[in-house]
Structures are given as structure tokens and as C-alpha cells.
Design an enzyme around this catalytic site. Structure first.
Site, PDB file in Angstrom:
ATOM      1  N   HIS A 266       3.982  -0.272   8.079  1.00 51.59           N
ATOM      2  CA  HIS A 266       4.637  -1.377   7.376  1.00 51.59           C
ATOM      3  C   HIS A 266       5.453  -0.825   6.208  1.00 51.59           C
ATOM      4  CE1 HIS A 266       0.905  -3.154   9.141  1.00 51.59           C
ATOM      5  NE2 HIS A 266       1.771  -4.056   9.555  1.00 51.59           N
TER       6      HIS A 266
ATOM      7  N   ASP B 115       3.299   4.743   6.409  1.00 52.60           N
ATOM      8  CA  ASP B 115       2.587   3.551   6.875  1.00 52.60           C
ATOM      9  C   ASP B 115       3.507   2.775   7.820  1.00 52.60           C
ATOM     10  OD1 ASP B 115       0.058   1.667   5.760  1.00 52.60           O
ATOM     11  OD2 ASP B 115       1.722   0.546   6.635  1.00 52.60           O
TER      12      ASP B 115
ATOM     13  N   ASP C 221      -1.874   3.261  10.212  1.00 51.43           N
ATOM     14  CA  ASP C 221      -1.767   2.151  11.147  1.00 51.43           C
ATOM     15  C   ASP C 221      -0.637   2.330  12.149  1.00 51.43           C
ATOM     16  OD1 ASP C 221      -0.039   1.952   9.041  1.00 51.43           O
ATOM     17  OD2 ASP C 221      -0.585  -0.076   8.466  1.00 51.43           O
TER      18      ASP C 221
ATOM     19  N   HIS D 125       2.184  -2.458  -0.901  1.00 51.15           N
ATOM     20  CA  HIS D 125       2.818  -3.787  -0.846  1.00 51.15           C
ATOM     21  C   HIS D 125       2.804  -4.493  -2.202  1.00 51.15           C
ATOM     22  CE1 HIS D 125       3.431  -3.689   3.411  1.00 51.15           C
ATOM     23  NE2 HIS D 125       2.148  -3.650   3.707  1.00 51.15           N
TER      24      HIS D 125
END
Length: 633
Positions: A389, A387, A478, A351
Site C-alpha cells: 500500500h 509495502d 504484505d 499511513h
């Protein structure tokens, strides 16, 4: 297992409303219990009563008025008409009207102590109290009595909530629950049966001796390299909030413990020496302001870049060590000194963009590794981000660089899922259009079949056409089953299969970098399954039986429609899947029509009218259309 007790009370002010549990309003009935009123006519006629021959008696509890009545009970009254004013809490039938309450009306001429005179003043006081709001009562000066001792005051019947936080997923649970309601973990679970830190330090010393003996290169070429250092465990949230932060040092401890329990690490893998990345290397990825902002946190006990991205005095060092390990692992693999590698690092990085830290991430480890691989001789780098996200930072860094292909599989939900980026039409900019490939799932609960089906029909065809020199995986776990943030359904076997598919690219030169994942049980078993594949295990999976969900197939079709403009090899796949999607949509419409025209109850399916039921609704096993996998090639 962390626990917490919350004590909540809305009571304000120690001199009023002491008997009420709900303090949002004053209950007149409660405040009037402590006094009683009596009115007697003493056998006189009504006319005599109207002339003032009425004895009015009253008791008022001092807990409610005390000395704060301002001497109302001791003052003389000149009020000539009280009318039908009613005392609070006393019905009209119980109270007779006092008229002409003057000095002549007092039978014993003791006006200061006469209860008839005093009662008039009391009625005026109660009328004034009824017209006051709670705010007026609270701010009255007469309640600010310095003589009152409130040192022993405590809330009456406080509302107490006791809860405990799951050591596995950090989710809160009520105190009377023995198992986590999110992940099902036992309240007293223990994860770290092994202490991997001492073993890792011992192996680091052993590897240092091997380097001196000149045998390090030979051992690394046939083994999987691991990047880890205990300094990364010092990155932790200092400020203790009402909920434990999901990105915590226990994530690394859980994975290291699982690898140690499986006899994989230390043992079958080689630990590379750790170093802090230099500022010059970071400036190839991030702006100077960003690098200095992260470094500045080393002079502060606790700080936050965003509401969920924390730092302490050790965080800058931990981030530099993580980036340094990823850089060295990429160089080691490109040079051929190691077969592949796994970076057991934190804080995560995908991120972190050019100018900002966010989403628990400080430095972009995957981006640092990609540029380090290119400096070591790799011309083209593939980054696969699984991931849950979207890696908005990684995409931002390379969206104009066509020597780095970025493919991300993530939960998107039309931008409603964090961070909101990664739509299917985000394909890169300028000459690098088509080198950002986003596979945005439209809902949660995505499992193994959807991911593997996307690998077969999108990831692998594009990756083989791109022909990278090294593949880097931003391996967030995740999306694993039981993760509190991702809420998807990928199993360790699914992660193992995706890793195995990627080993067929770039001659097996594969670097897996840890990103997210916040269920300790899930990330430890998933990471162990991935490392086993890196060591040579071949996970069994019948690829011909892979059937995606309807939502998953729809997402894959949208990706193919956008990307075939840049990757013509996808056209044949798109046409085949589009025809299969037409069958699925047609079957769904038929089922909806059958539901609208209900001809009988569901128990006809098992009774004597089963034939009629199957005639209108079809057999249960034939109502689902199986989408067969189109073989590549």
C-alpha cells in the site's frame, strides 16, 4: 484458530406461518391444508338446491384460526348473496353455490350452530385474509395475544453456517475444509513453537548489565540492533467482530519466533532499550490535535479512528514505544554505534499523516526515525517503502522537504487500490518536486522480477544520485506471496535481494522498520531473510536473468518518463527500455493478428502438420521476447 457459528432465520411472528421455511411470503396452499370442506346435495334437485336445500359442512383447524376469528363461526348471517365465491384451497367443481342463505334456508332453525350459516361467515373471513398483505397480517392486533406463551418458541429449521478463521491469514473457511483456501495453511497449525518473549526480556536485562560494564558500544558496533518491547503486544482490538482483525499481536510473535528458531535473535543481534517517545518529538511530525487524539484513547476501553483503525487503552502507549524505538535505532545507526537495525514494532505507521490516523497506523514511525536521524547528524535521508500500500502519510509529511527522498513501490491500479494515492505524477511540491518517486503497479500478482527490475532501473540510480546519509525502509511484507490483502507474489528471496541492493547505499547504514504484512507464515520467513542480510548474508541472484512482466515494464517506463525531468541520469535508461518496449508491443500485436487468422487446430502442433503450424504461429520458445537488463553505468 478462531471459529464462529451463524444462525440465520427470517421467521417473524409466532402465530402465523409456522410451517413455512421461507418467510418472505405466505403460501396459500400451506395455510389451507388444515381445513377441509364438503358440500352435499342430499339427493335433491338443482332447483331445490338453489332454494336453499343445501347442507354445507366445514372444519377449520384451530391452529390457523383458533380463538382469533373474532366469533365469526358463532355469528348469525344475513348475507343474501354469496355468488360463486370460492373457498380457498377448494376447486369450483367441489363447491356448490349457496344462494339465499337466510333463516328460511336453515332446515333445523338452529342458526347459531348451523354449518350453512357459519360457512358464509367463513368465506367472508377467508376473502379478507387473501386481500391482506404480509405486513397487514403482522401488525394485526388480533395476533398480539398476551395469553400465548412463546417462551419455548424456536425457529423452525434454522439456516446454520459454521466457519473457522485461519490462524495464519485470518481468512474465513467453511467448517468442512481442513486447509485454508486462501493461504493453504492447516486448520490446526501452530506457529509459536518458541516463546520469544521471555528470551527477549532476559536479553534486555543482560544488555543493561553490559551497559553498566561499559561494553555495550563495542558489541553494538559490529552487530545488528533490534528494537522490540512486549508493551506493543497489548495493542489489540477489543470489540470482537465477525472477522478477526488482520493487524494483530500475533504478527510480532510470529516474527520473533522465526528469528528465535533460526538462532538469530536473541543471540546474533543486540536489543536496544525501549522508551516512549516524547510529545515534543512527535510534534515535529504530527499536529497537536493528532497527538492528543491518540493519547486520549488511553482513557477509553475501545475506540476507532476509522472503521479499520482501532485503539484500546494500551494503544497510545504501544504507539509511543514503537516510535521511540525507531527514533533511537536511527540515532544509534547514524552515530555509528550499530551497523544497521531492524525495528520489530507495531502499530504500523506509514499511513499516519500530519493530522490523521488511518490504515491501522497511529504514529508515523518512519517519519519519526528520519527526523531523529537528521537531528543526530544526517543531512539527507532516503526512505524506501516497499509495502504493497502507498505510504500516503509519509509522502504528505515530506512532500515539501527535499532533504528527505521518498520512493514507494506499491499496488495502485489507477487509484482503485487502498489508499488510492501514489500515482506516478505525484512528485512532491514546491522546491521538493522530484523528491517523491512513486512506482505504482497497475495490477496484482507482481513478483520478484518486477520489484528487482524496478530497483535496478529506478530506485538505485536515483538513490545513488541523491547520496543519502542513512536509508530507512518501510518494510511492509504484505506484497509477499500468500498475503490476504496484498495479493502479490514477492518471495523471501526477493525481499532479501532488495535489502542486499540497498546495503550499497549510504555506506550500509540501513534501518528496516516493520509496516504491514498479514500472513504470519509469509511475514516471519520474509523478515528472517531480511535480518540475515543485515547480519552479512549475501543472497545469490543472477541479476542478468531478471525479466519483468509486460505490465511491470510499462509501469517502470511511465515512472522514468516522469522522473527524468528531475533526475537526468535516468534518460539513457529510459531510451533503452523504450526501444525494448516497442519490441514487446510489436510482438504482442503480431500474436493478436495470428490469433485472428487461425489456419488450423492446436493439435497440428504435435501432428504431421507441425511445420504448417510453426510457419504461421512460430516456435513456442521464440514467441516471447526477452527484455535484457541494461547494465548501469
Amino acid at each position: 484458530m478462531a471459529s464462529e457459528t451463524i444462525c440465520a432465520s427470517d421467521q417473524r411472528g409466532g402465530n402465523f406461518c409456522r410451517e413455512s421455511k421461507g418467510h418472505n411470503e405466505i403460501n396459500p396452499g400451506e395455510s389451507q391444508k388444515s381445513f377441509s370442506c364438503s358440500c352435499e346435495c342430499h339427493g335433491k334437485s338443482a332447483s331445490q338446491a338453489r332454494n336453499g336445500s343445501v347442507s354445507f359442512g366445514e372444519r377449520f383447524h384451530k391452529d390457523h384460526l383458533g380463538d382469533h376469528s373474532g366469533g365469526l363461526l358463532n355469528e348469525k348471517s344475513n348475507q343474501t348473496d354469496v355468488g360463486s365465491e370460492r373457498l380457498v384451497g377448494v376447486s369450483l367443481s367441489d363447491v356448490r353455490t349457496v344462494t339465499n342463505a337466510s333463516e328460511k334456508a336453515c332446515l333445523h332453525e338452529k342458526h347459531e350452530s348451523c354449518v350453512a350459516c357459519n360457512s358464509i361467515q367463513l368465506q367472508q373471513y377467508m376473502k379478507q385474509q387473501r386481500n391482506n398483505t404480509l405486513q397487514d397480517l403482522y401488525f394485526r392486533e388480533e395476533y398480539d395475544d398476551d395469553d400465548d406463551d412463546d417462551s419455548d418458541w424456536e425457529p423452525v429449521s434454522p439456516f446454520v453456517i459454521k466457519k473457522w478463521f485461519c490462524a495464519n491469514c485470518t481468512m474465513p473457511n467453511f467448517d468442512d475444509v481442513c486447509h485454508c483456501e486462501v493461504c493453504g495453511e492447516d486448520r490446526e497449525c501452530e506457529f509459536f513453537r518458541f516463546d520469544p518473549i521471555d528470551s527477549l526480556i532476559g536479553q534486555e536485562a543482560q544488555m543493561s548489565n553490559e551497559t553498566d560494564a561499559g561494553s555495550s558500544d563495542l558489541s553494538l558496533k559490529t552487530r545488528t540492533a533490534i528494537g522490540f518491547d512486549e508493551k506493543m503486544l497489548l495493542h489489540a482490538e477489543v470489540e470482537m467482530k465477525s472477522h478477526p482483525h488482520p493487524e494483530r499481536p500475533d504478527r510480532l510473535r510470529a516474527i520473533a519466533s522465526s528469528l528465535a528458531a533460526a538462532g538469530i535473535f536473541p543471540g546474533k543481534c543486540s536489543l536496544i532499550p525501549a522508551r516512549e517517545i516524547t510529545q515534543e518529538e512527535l510534534l515535529r511530525v504530527h499536529s497537536l490535535d493528532h497527538v492528543e487524539a491518540v493519547q486520549h484513547t488511553s482513557h477509553m476501553l475501545a475506540s476507532y479512528f476509522t472503521s479499520d483503525t482501532y485503539a484500546n487503552e494500551h494503544s497510545a502507549c504501544a504507539a509511543r514505544v514503537a516510535a521511540g524505538l525507531c527514533s533511537d535505532l536511527a540515532r544509534t545507526i547514524v552515530s555509528g554505534s550499530a551497523k544497521n537495525g531492524f525495528a520489530l514494532v507495531r502499530p504500523p505507521g506509514h499511513h499516519a499523516g500530519v493530522r490523521q490516523a488511518m490504515g491501522f497506523c497511529l504514529h508515523n514511525n518512519a517519519a519519526v526515525a528520519a527526523l531523529a536521524a537528521q537531528s543526530a547528524g544526517a543531512k539527507k535521508v532516503l526512505i524506501v517503502d516497499w509495502d504493497v500500500h502507498h505510504g500516503n502519510g509519509t509522502q504528505e509529511i515530506f512532500e515539501g522537504n527535499k532533504s528527505v527522498l521518498y520512493i514507494s513501490l506499491h499496488r495502485h491500479e489507477n487509484g482503485r487500490f487502498y489508499p488510492g494515492t501514489g500515482a506516478v505524477d505525484e512528485v512532491g511540491i514546491m522546491d521538493a518536486e522530484g523528491f517523491s518517486v512513486n512506482i505504482p503497479w497497475s495490477c496484482g500478482g507482481v513478483g520478484d522480477n518486477d520489484y528487482i527490475y524496478a530497483f535496478q532501473h529506478v530506485v538505485l540510480p536515483i538513490a545513488l544520485e541523491f547520496a543519502p546519509d542513512i536509508t530507512i525502509v518501510s518494510a511492509g511484507f504484505d506484497a509477499a506471496r500468500g498475503d490476504p490483502l496484498g495479493c502479490c507474489d514477492v518471495t523471501p528471496a526477493g525481499y532479501a535481494q532488495m535489502t542486499h541492493l540497498l546495503t550499497s547505499i549510504s555506506e550500509g547504514k540501513l534501518l528496516v522498520i516493520l509496516e504491514g504484512g498479514y500472513n504470519l507464515r509469509s511475514i516471519s520467513t520474509s523478515a528472517t531473510a531480511v535480518v540475515k542480510v543485515l547480519l552479512g548474508d549475501n543472497p545469490y541472484c543472477e541479476m542478468s536473468d531478471i525479466v519483468p512482466s509486460r505490465a511491470g515494464l510499462q509501469t517502470i517506463l511511465q515512472v522514468l518518463k516522469v522522473q527524468l525531468k528531475y533526475w537526468p541520469i535516468l534518460k539513457a535508461t529510459y531510451l533503452v527500455l523504450q526501444s525494448q518496449w516497442g519490441l514487446v508491443a510489436s510482438d504482442n500485436r503480431d500474436q493478436m493478428k495470428k490469433r485472428r487468422h487461425l489456419v488450423g487446430p492446436v493439435w497440428w502442433k504435435w501432428g504431421s502438420k507441425r511445420f504448417v503450424y510453426e510457419l504461421f504461429y512460430g516456435r513456442p520458445h521464440s514467441r516471447h521476447v526477452h527484455v535484457k537488463r541494461m547494465r548501469l553505468g
